[in-house]
Design a protein around this motif. Structure first.
Motif, short mmCIF file in Angstrom:
data_model
loop_
_atom_site.label_atom_id
_atom_site.label_comp_id
_atom_site.label_asym_id
_atom_site.label_seq_id
_atom_site.Cartn_x
_atom_site.Cartn_y
_atom_site.Cartn_z
N CYS A 1 0.82 -1.21 0.00
CA CYS A 1 0.00 0.00 0.00
C CYS A 1 0.85 1.26 0.00
N VAL A 2 2.03 1.19 0.61
CA VAL A 2 2.86 2.39 0.77
C VAL A 2 3.31 2.94 -0.58
N ASN B 1 0.23 4.04 -2.95
CA ASN B 1 -0.59 5.20 -2.59
C ASN B 1 0.21 6.46 -2.30
N ILE B 2 1.54 6.37 -2.32
CA ILE B 2 2.36 7.49 -1.84
C ILE B 2 2.16 8.76 -2.66
N VAL C 1 -1.05 10.45 -1.72
CA VAL C 1 -0.96 10.96 -0.35
C VAL C 1 -0.15 12.26 -0.32
N THR D 1 -0.71 6.53 3.95
CA THR D 1 -1.00 5.67 2.79
C THR D 1 -1.99 4.57 3.16
N TRP D 2 -2.20 4.35 4.45
CA TRP D 2 -3.15 3.32 4.89
C TRP D 2 -4.49 3.92 5.29
N GLN E 1 -6.13 6.61 3.14
CA GLN E 1 -6.71 7.42 2.08
C GLN E 1 -8.17 7.09 1.87
N PRO F 1 -7.92 5.22 -2.13
CA PRO F 1 -6.55 4.78 -2.44
C PRO F 1 -6.50 3.94 -3.70
#
Length: 304
Positions: free
Chosen positions: A22-23, A26-27, A30, A68-69, A71, A74
């Motif tokens: 996810c990091v 989605n970074i 974010v 990122t966890w 959003q 996402p």
């Protein structure tokens, strides 16, 4: 105990990998949101970050990892976001609500079961004909194999349009597509099962002067049961996939396929993932029920 520990270990590893994925996924989103909120990010500007690697952005903006966890929309939802969505759309909603996954799952399940019944019945009949008729074996079986090479995502709209043009609507078009996917595993499994008795067993029946019908009911059919249940498990999962796919080209407003479609229209990735998990859970329940029926049936037949 050891098997349960192994399952939990694998599950924990999958969840950990999921959170880690996810990091970087989605970074960029974010960082854009944080920059709009006035936070200092490196580098500044979405254009400057566009061509940078996600890993590099994470290394330079480690403070944003937790975001990122969380959003709202996402690219890849975190596990807890999907679980919360599942809880809110199942337990926290009335099953008659259009927002309830239970309601949508029931719509899809009804088409799945009808299609599975049609596909299973057709598959068993074809298998019996193929085993007892060389003409059918040489003519029908190749066409049954060829039929499975056509992508269902391309065939489903054609079936829907043709059936709608002749006034066939509702659950039946979806059931037909489900049957299309489920009958082939049953055909293959039953043909293999009905042919599983060896030559000595067949010769023994001939010495008893058994008729072909007696040979079928007393030897071939009982011998095919393990193969049949194995194919039914594949068939019920395929039938569920067919029902979901059938809901996509119709613009359906109910069903797990409709839920997936609505999520894709509005960029609700959490809704999409929750619907996917609901479909997986439903498939697991159906396969599990068939497994229970299999154990009971084979035990009563003295084969378990």
């Amino acid at each position: 105990m050891k098997s349960a520990l192994a399952i939990l270990t694998v599950l924990a590893a999958v969840v950990a990998i999921w959170y880690a994925a996810c990091v970087p996924m989605n970074i960029k989103g974010v960082l854009t949101d944080l920059e709009r909120a006035g936070a200092q990010v490196v580098p500044e500007g979405a254009v400057a970050r566009r061509d940078m690697s996600a890993i590099g952005l994470v290394a330079k903006n480690s403070f944003a990892i937790s975001a990122t966890w969380a959003q709202e929309r996402p690219r890849l939802p975190a596990p807890h976001q999907v679980m919360v969505e599942l809880w809110q759309t199942t337990v926290m909603k009335k099953i008659t609500s259009k927002r309830s996954l239970v309601f949508h799952a029931w719509v899809t399940l009804s088409a799945t079961l009808m299609g599975f019944a049609i596909g299973t019945g057709l598959g068993i009949l074809l298998a019996v004909g193929i085993v007892h008729s060389r003409v059918m074996d040489m003519s029908v079986m190749p066409w049954a194999i060829v039929s499975q090479t056509i992508p269902i995502i391309a065939l489903a709209p054609m079936i829907i349009v043709v059936l709608y043009s002749i006034g066939v609507q509702g659950i039946l078009p979806k059931a037909i597509i489900s049957a299309y996917l489920s009958f082939f595993p049953v055909v293959v499994g039953m043909v293999k099962g009905l042919r599983s008795p060896d030559a000595m067993q067949l010769d023994l029946l001939k010495t008893y002067n058994a008729s072909p019908a007696q040979g079928f009911w007393k030897l071939r059919l009982p011998s095919s049961m393990p193969y049949l249940f194995a194919s039914l498990k594949i068939g019920i999962a395929s039938s569920l996939v067919g029902a979901i796919v059938a809901e996509l080209p119709t613009g359906a407003v109910a069903g797990l396929g409709a839920r997936l479609l609505a999520g894709s229209y509005y960029g609700q990735t959490i809704q999409i993932w929750s619907a996917l998990f609901a479909a997986a859970i439903l498939a697991a329940i159906l396969v599990g029920l068939l497994g229970v029926i299999q154990r009971i049936t084979l035990k009563r037949m003295g084969m378990a």
